[in-house]
Design a protein around this motif. Structure first.
Motif, PDB file in Angstrom:
ATOM      1  N   ASP A 160       1.466  11.982  -4.596  1.00  0.00           N
ATOM      2  CA  ASP A 160       0.990  10.990  -5.566  1.00  0.00           C
ATOM      3  C   ASP A 160       0.916   9.618  -4.909  1.00  0.00           C
ATOM      4  OD1 ASP A 160       0.778  12.872  -7.500  1.00  0.00           O
ATOM      5  OD2 ASP A 160       2.558  12.268  -8.633  1.00  0.00           O
ATOM      6  N   VAL A 161      -0.092   8.849  -5.287  1.00  0.00           N
ATOM      7  CA  VAL A 161      -0.269   7.498  -4.745  1.00  0.00           C
ATOM      8  C   VAL A 161       0.057   6.483  -5.833  1.00  0.00           C
ATOM      9  CG1 VAL A 161      -1.926   5.865  -3.742  1.00  0.00           C
ATOM     10  CG2 VAL A 161      -2.009   8.283  -3.111  1.00  0.00           C
ATOM     11  N   PHE A 162       0.824   5.463  -5.495  1.00  0.00           N
ATOM     12  CA  PHE A 162       1.170   4.411  -6.449  1.00  0.00           C
ATOM     13  C   PHE A 162       1.118   3.056  -5.745  1.00  0.00           C
ATOM     14  CE2 PHE A 162       5.066   5.550  -4.339  1.00  0.00           C
ATOM     15  CZ  PHE A 162       5.834   4.390  -4.269  1.00  0.00           C
ATOM     16  N   THR A 163       0.988   1.997  -6.540  1.00  0.00           N
ATOM     17  CA  THR A 163       0.923   0.637  -6.003  1.00  0.00           C
ATOM     18  C   THR A 163       2.286  -0.023  -6.120  1.00  0.00           C
ATOM     19  OG1 THR A 163      -1.400   0.383  -6.567  1.00  0.00           O
ATOM     20  CG2 THR A 163      -0.153  -1.628  -6.255  1.00  0.00           C
ATOM     21  N   PHE A 164       2.753  -0.572  -5.024  1.00  0.00           N
ATOM     22  CA  PHE A 164       4.027  -1.296  -5.009  1.00  0.00           C
ATOM     23  C   PHE A 164       3.978  -2.356  -3.919  1.00  0.00           C
ATOM     24  CE2 PHE A 164       8.443  -1.593  -3.227  1.00  0.00           C
ATOM     25  CZ  PHE A 164       8.980  -2.315  -4.287  1.00  0.00           C
ATOM     26  N   ALA A 165       4.469  -3.560  -4.246  1.00  0.00           N
ATOM     27  CA  ALA A 165       4.501  -4.672  -3.289  1.00  0.00           C
ATOM     28  C   ALA A 165       3.118  -4.953  -2.702  1.00  0.00           C
ATOM     29  CB  ALA A 165       5.509  -4.404  -2.175  1.00  0.00           C
TER      30      ALA A 165
END
Length: 822
Positions: free
Chosen positions: A521-526
């Motif tokens: 899974d790909v997620f956005t962080f920082a």
């Protein structure tokens, strides 16, 4: 050296900087050098840091006439900051004074970011001036021989006191100050507060009610004229049915010129998730800003945060998207403009953020308000009035936080131990524990020695022993070690560190978010798109990804609620829609077509009216109430009303709420006239009905988890070996049930219910709002379809509930189109 000579040293320094000291700075110098305690109330960016660093250093010069050649090492002053991010700025200010005045005083920082090597060096030799946090101060009190560290300390300054007041960290400070007052007889206690309504009470809490310190104290208010200009970003085209969050990103292009026309702009968001989203969307639409825009929030690693702060000072960044991590006192001279994205929900928070712009005495602060939906323009108008009237919220202090007191008693017991009579006298002079009885004190002592009445058979809860001379002491090294790991009063979800597979540290994220991800899974962080690989130990392993994703990292407890003052201001602005146009703000005038549509379908309530709307859709029967009191009050009121209605006739509801009202959705209609006739908004039996309506026992059970951790009954684990939140919950739940069944008089058990009603459900504010409704005429409107006022509430629920496979944005657009049909 006379005081006049000392003042001249300070004034000469100011002249060398081409500055002139303000009256409040001189008043603070004078009061401090006279040996007084006090609270300094001054706006952000007015020079309040120098108001107290100077007298601290001048007092040292006065006591040591040969200070340039001889220097007596040792701790002389402690400066408390609520945020670690502020410590570097405070250190620079302190060093500027100590070096320019040619002293040999050293300045040190001790926070959670301080390296083990630096802490070890401090153990051998403390700096003269120490900058630290409430938690790190408690760790110092847990050190053997701490009285020798603090015996020559002449000052403790609690910066941003309004941020600590009304929190358990504030209670920590009350207890620490009560101890330091006894150790150092020459200690001066000062607080600094920028935005707070109940200033006199704030001073009482800081110094302790009916104490000698309070009697010998001053309140100094800075009369520094600070011009704050609020500019609302009003959309050129505004739909009649504006849904939650819809207008936010729609106005992105209106924000870009503001960024490009300013040297540096801070874009404040209310949540870390919103911060991540805005950063990503700006770069997607305007890739030319890459390298000129950054992001700052509390879960990003320290190195990145420090780099961003320095880049702002260097004017190498055009914009920073941030959260409350940049709310407080960091000195950013180059910042010209601030943008507030969405309602800040509180006047004090808004003023604090506005103060980041023009962060210099005499400079104008400019803040743009950008609504995330059209109704928030009413908030913008209310904030305009609040700025003019200088209206700010009160901060309500805690009373009888037994968990914090038990933690503090254990802290003293693992250092040098304590004698109960001595500590009882100190603790009972604090604001939080001013009603502490001898019986309650004895119960707390018994709890630590024997593990409370129902746990006496379990040795793990017996932490303290009583020595022959009556001293209470921890002699078990394991107990001491576990306690040191757990000092602090901020309890939240377990944090996991986010690292690249090859080891680079990115930041920290909460377990509940990561637990929903699958490998790949790909997620956005920082500000980065990351592919989830695995969890190993307490680390999340990731790699960079080029895939696009709508999955933004999110955090628990990120929703803000309208403050009581903000709610009242909001209602006043709403009522102004009936005024002549010339007497309305431009924000209210811009909403004229929405008010017109609202009146066509229903009404816009007047001061003497309380609005209830009902209508039917394919989802069921909607019953919507508009107290305009904030989401926490609406959650409690909605549950209470649903329970009372169910007593009239059996019915099942689902509840949704926002800052403006709440919705009871059911599969059959309510007899609303019966609700009105039976006076269901009465405050009679309020507490009893609230307990039944909300399953208060379950809420208190969850609150008890935090209390059990703070008090030390439940251990959260060692570094890199933290216990999962679900296990902490189950461990604390077992204790809760034992106390419920066998020891209901247990102070910690009772505290869980008290905090649930007073802090989580705001029972006092709920009571006041229901008393207000009782004086109003209840207007029930049977509508044909959703109204402009109800639309944000319905769509907020739809965005959180996955009621169909249809994308919710498409569904809401279709709903709006249908509603607009005649």
């Amino acid at each position: 050296m006379t005081r006049e000579e000392l003042y001249r040293i300070a004034e000469t320094w100011f002249q060398q900087q081409n500055w002139k000291p303000f009256k409040f700075q001189k008043e603070t110098w004078k009061a401090f050098l006279q040996g007084k305690h006090g609270l300094l109330n001054a706006p952000t960016g007015s020079g309040k840091t120098y108001a107290l660093w100077f007298p601290i250093v001048l007092n040292y010069i006065k006591k040591n006439p040969d200070y340039k050649t001889k220097h007596k090492k040792g701790l002389k002053a402690v400066w408390i900051t609520p945020l670690r991010a502020l410590s570097e700025e405070i250190r620079q200010s302190a060093e500027r004074v100590t070096i320019d005045l040619d002293t040999q005083m050293t300045v040190g920082i001790r926070t959670g970011d301080t390296s083990a090597k630096a802490r070890l060096a401090m153990k051998k030799q403390m700096p003269d001036l120490l900058i630290t946090t409430p938690e790190s101060l408690q760790l110092l009190l847990a050190s053997k021989g701490y009285d020798k560290i603090f015996k020559d300390c002449t000052a403790i300054v609690v910066d941003e006191w309004h941020e600590l007041l009304g929190t358990k960290r504030g209670v920590q400070m009350e207890l620490a100050i009560s101890r330091l007052k006894s150790i150092s007889k020459q200690l001066r206690i000062w607080g600094i507060s920028a935005t707070i309504g109940n200033l006199d009470q704030a001073r009482n809490v800081l110094l302790g009610p009916q104490t000698k310190a309070l009697e010998n104290s001053v309140m100094i208010k800075a009369n520094v004229k600070k011009k704050i200009t609020v500019k609302s970003i009003i959309p050129k085209k505004m739909e009649t049915f504006p849904w939650r969050g819809h207008l936010g990103l729609r106005l992105l292009e209106d924000v870009i010129p503001i960024i490009k026309n300013s040297k540096t702009t801070l874009l404040f968001t209310n949540t870390r998730s919103q911060c991540e989203i805005w950063f990503q969307k700006i770069l997607e639409k305007h890739p030319e800003l890459a390298g000129e825009i950054a992001m700052h929030h509390g879960s990003i690693n320290k190195e990145t945060r420090s780099w961003v702060e320095q880049a702002i000072r260097n004017e190498s960044l055009k914009a920073v998207v941030c959260t409350s991590s940049l709310d407080l006192g960091v000195d950013f001279a180059p910042v010209e403009t601030v943008v507030q994205i969405g309602g800040p929900k509180g006047v004090a928070r808004f003023l604090q953020r506005a103060g980041r712009s023009g962060h210099r005495p005499g400079k104008e602060s400019v803040i743009y308000f950008m609504p995330t939906h059209a109704i928030e323009l009413i908030e913008a108008s209310a904030l305009q009035k609040a700025v003019k009237q200088n209206t700010v919220e009160d901060r309500i202090p805690y009373l009888n936080s037994w968990d914090v007191l038990l933690q503090y008693m254990t802290t003293l017991a693992i250092s040098d131990g304590f004698y109960p009579d001595e500590i009882y006298k100190e603790v009972s002079q604090t604001f939080c524990y001013q009603t502490l009885t001898k019986d309650q004190w004895q119960w707390l002592l018994n709890f630590l020695v024997m593990g409370s009445q129902s746990l006496q058979s379990y040795d793990e809860y017996k932490k303290l022993t009583i020595e022959e001379d009556g001293k209470f002491k921890v002699n078990d090294r394991g107990v001491a070690m576990r306690h040191r790991f757990q000092i602090g009063t901020i309890v939240g979800d377990t944090n996991l560190t986010v690292r690249y597979q090859k080891g680079g540290y990115i930041g920290s994220i909460e377990e509940f978010f990561i637990s929903k991800l699958n490998r790949g899974d790909v997620f956005t962080f920082a500000g980065r798109n990351l592919e989830f690989i695995r969890i190993k130990g307490m680390q999340v392993h990731v790699r960079n990804s080029t895939k696009k994703t709508n999955r933004i990292s999110s955090w628990m407890g990120s929703r803000l609620t309208l403050s009581a003052q903000m709610s009242e201001l909001l209602r006043v602005e709403l009522y102004s829609s009936y005024n002549d146009k010339k007497d309305q703000s431009k924000e209210i005038r811009s909403l004229a077509h929405i008010f017109e549509r609202q009146r066509r379908e229903s009404i816009v309530p007047k001061p003497n009216e309380f609005l209830i709307e009902t209508f039917k859709t394919r989802e069921g029967y909607h019953h919507i109430f508009y107290p305009f009191e904030g989401r926490f009050v609406h959650e409690a009121m909605g549950s209470l009303l649903g329970y009372r209605i169910s007593l009239l006739s059996p019915i099942t509801f689902s509840l949704a709420f926002n800052d403006y009202g709440f919705e009871l959705l059911s599969d059959k209609p309510i007899n609303m006239q019966q609700v009105i006739d039976n006076d269901l908004f009465t405050t009679d039996y309020l507490l009893d009905d609230l307990q039944k309506s909300l399953n208060a026992t379950e809420m208190a059970r969850r609150k008890f988890r935090d209390i059990a951790i703070i008090s030390g009954m439940v251990f959260t684990g060692y570094p890199n070996k933290a216990i999962k939140m679900k296990h902490l919950q189950s461990n604390s739940q077992l204790l809760f049930e034992v106390f419920r069944d066998y020891e209901p008089e247990n102070l910690l058990f009772q505290q869980a219910f008290t905090e649930t009603f007073q802090h989580q459900l705001e029972e006092g504010r709920l009571r006041l709002s229901m008393l207000r409704i009782a004086t109003q005429e209840i207007v029930w409107k049977q509508c044909q379809k959703a109204t402009p006022f109800s639309f944000p509430l319905i769509t907020d629920r739809l965005s959180r509930e996955k009621l169909s496979s249809e994308k919710w944005e498409d569904r809401i657009k279709r709903m709006a189109a249908l509603l607009m049909k005649k």
